[in-house]
Write a protein that holds these residues in place. Structure first.
Motif, PDB file in Angstrom:
ATOM      1  N   HIS A 180       0.846  -1.255   0.028  1.00  0.00           N
ATOM      2  CA  HIS A 180       0.009  -0.018   0.052  1.00  0.00           C
ATOM      3  C   HIS A 180       0.896   1.417  -0.044  1.00  0.00           C
ATOM      4  N   GLU A 194      -1.946   0.537   7.741  1.00  0.00           N
ATOM      5  CA  GLU A 194      -1.055  -0.687   7.399  1.00  0.00           C
ATOM      6  C   GLU A 194      -0.013  -0.293   6.681  1.00  0.00           C
ATOM      7  N   HIS A 248       2.656  -7.222   4.589  1.00  0.00           N
ATOM      8  CA  HIS A 248       1.312  -6.632   4.615  1.00  0.00           C
ATOM      9  C   HIS A 248       0.761  -6.970   6.098  1.00  0.00           C
ATOM     10  N   ASP A 250      -3.063  -7.094   6.694  1.00  0.00           N
ATOM     11  CA  ASP A 250      -4.293  -6.550   6.093  1.00  0.00           C
ATOM     12  C   ASP A 250      -5.406  -6.896   7.359  1.00  0.00           C
ATOM     13  N   HIS A 281      -6.232  -6.442  -3.139  1.00  0.00           N
ATOM     14  CA  HIS A 281      -5.242  -5.546  -3.234  1.00  0.00           C
ATOM     15  C   HIS A 281      -5.225  -5.241  -4.904  1.00  0.00           C
TER      16      HIS A 281
HETATM   17 ZN   LIG Z   1      -2.368  -5.399   2.297  1.00  0.00          ZN
END
Ligand SMILES: [Zn+2]
Length: 402
Positions: A180, A194, A248, A250, A281
């Motif tokens: 991200h 995140e 990640h 999430d 994603h």
């Molecule tokens: Zn992610």
């Protein structure tokens, strides 16, 4: 029909000295308006404290309008309140898209074409971006949609050919990919995003790898900026990556998942939650205004399959090593090895895995992810995993050469 609707408005550059001194252009929130017009169209008025270069284009599937500027300060602009002004715009978002560049994306509920795109400047130096959209047929819309040539994400030129497999005689090139960033914050819980957490962790992991020795490390992003999934792979290839790790944390809708999980690429997801995660994603790229219509033409399919056949067992070994390394330091999910169609893992020639260090939807994971001590142990587990994998991989490569 790539260039059809791209409108460019480059202003003469300000004297260098003046530009360095001046702060970012700021959106004057009080004058920002999005509204429907009598003919079934939409008007966007965005006043800025200083005129900046901008460009605007539309994309299809889903229909959206993309407005890029030199970086601006959004000044507390409320995306929901602004979007609420028009029945033709279902949502909008904005943020940094590249260092020095800001982007606003409007989701269009109907096919609309650009009628006017103007930057009106005042003698005081302030300016107003004025966009007017008018109704179009779906066919007309589709024909005009597309990112302009020379868009911000042109593929990297001069990327070196993939390097031979490491035999243990040179540093292992590790590309760390903090998930991200910029316009796409990833999962959010309160003030925690995140994107920020993973950038922090990537920097810490880079330090740990460099301290351990035998690694070269490249990050796919160094700041809070948006990098499309495809561009992350280009960066890895340009760096001559031996290994690609996407990082990640999430949130899962079910909210029950907890513990580190290692994902590899597969066409068929191991379970529905994994599939949803991969789709989400990919969707982040669409929402950020990336044109996905020209993908998958980099390497012919057959070559891709051949490369995958060689890479797949190496990737599996890498994922297994990571499970082992993380199990011995921070512990892992009860089912730690999963797979799904993550676009960021699609380099056919670079062992690539996606690490969900934890899930921000789990309160205990969220606490741990914010704990520097815990992150240090996680980094230690990954260093250990990469070391043992690299040694085994080099040994297998030497065997094959005999
Ligand atoms: Zn992610």
């Amino acid at each position: 029909m790539i260039l059809a609707v791209a409108l460019w408005a480059w202003l003469p550059a300000a004297p260098a000295g003046a530009q360095e001194l001046s702060a970012l252009a700021r959106v004057r929130t009080e004058g920002a308006v999005l509204r429907d017009t009598p003919g079934g169209g939409v008007e966007l008025v965005l006043p800025l404290t200083v005129a900046v270069p901008y460009r605007v284009f539309t994309l299809d599937a889903p229909r959206r309008l993309v407005l890029d500027f030199n970086e601006v300060d959004w000044g507390g602009l409320d995306p929901e309140a602004l979007a609420g002004g028009s029945g033709k715009v279902s949502a909008l978002r904005f943020g940094v898209i590249r260092p020095g560049w800001s982007r606003m994306v409007l989701d269009l509920a109907a096919p609309l074409k650009l009628d006017t795109a103007a930057l009106q400047t005042e003698p005081t130096g302030s300016a107003t971006v004025l966009l007017r959209l008018v109704p179009a047929t779906p066919e007309e819309y589709a024909a005009r949609a597309g990112a302009p040539e020379g868009a911000l994400f042109a593929p990297l030129e001069g990327a070196p050919a993939v390097r031979p497999r490491p035999l243990g005689q040179r540093p292992l090139v590790v590309v760390l990919d903090p998930g991200h960033g910029g316009i796409d914050p990833g999962a959010e819980r309160g003030e925690v995003a995140e994107a920020d957490l993973m950038l922090t962790f990537a920097r810490e992991l880079k330090e740990a790898l460099l301290r351990a020795g035998g690694f070269e490390v490249v990050l796919t992003r160094e700041g809070d900026e948006f990098v499309p999934l495809e561009a992350r792979i280009s960066i890895a290839r340009a760096a001559g990556a031996d290994v690609f790790l996407s990082l990640h944390a999430d949130a899962l809708v079910a909210g029950r998942a907890t513990g580190a999980t290692i994902y590899t690429l597969s066409e068929r997801a191991s379970d529905i939650a994994s599939q949803k995660l991969a789709e989400r994603h990919d969707r982040a790229d669409l929402l950020a205004g990336v044109d996905l219509t020209r993908q998958d033409d980099v390497i012919a399919g057959v070559l891709m399959d051949l490369a995958r056949t060689e890479t797949a067992p190496r990737t599996d070994a890498l994922a297994d090593a990571l499970v082992e390394g993380l199990a011995s330091t921070i512990g892992v999910h009860k089912r730690p090895r999963l797979s799904a169609g993550f676009s960021v893992l699609k380099a056919p020639d670079i062992p690539s895995v996606l690490i969900e260090l934890g899930f921000m939807s789990s309160p205990s994971d969220l606490t741990q992810l914010q704990d520097p001590q815990w992150r240090r142990r996680a980094a230690g587990g990954i260093v250990q995993a990469l070391r043992s994998w690299a040694a085994e991989d080099a040994a297998r490569a030497r065997l094959r050469r005999r």
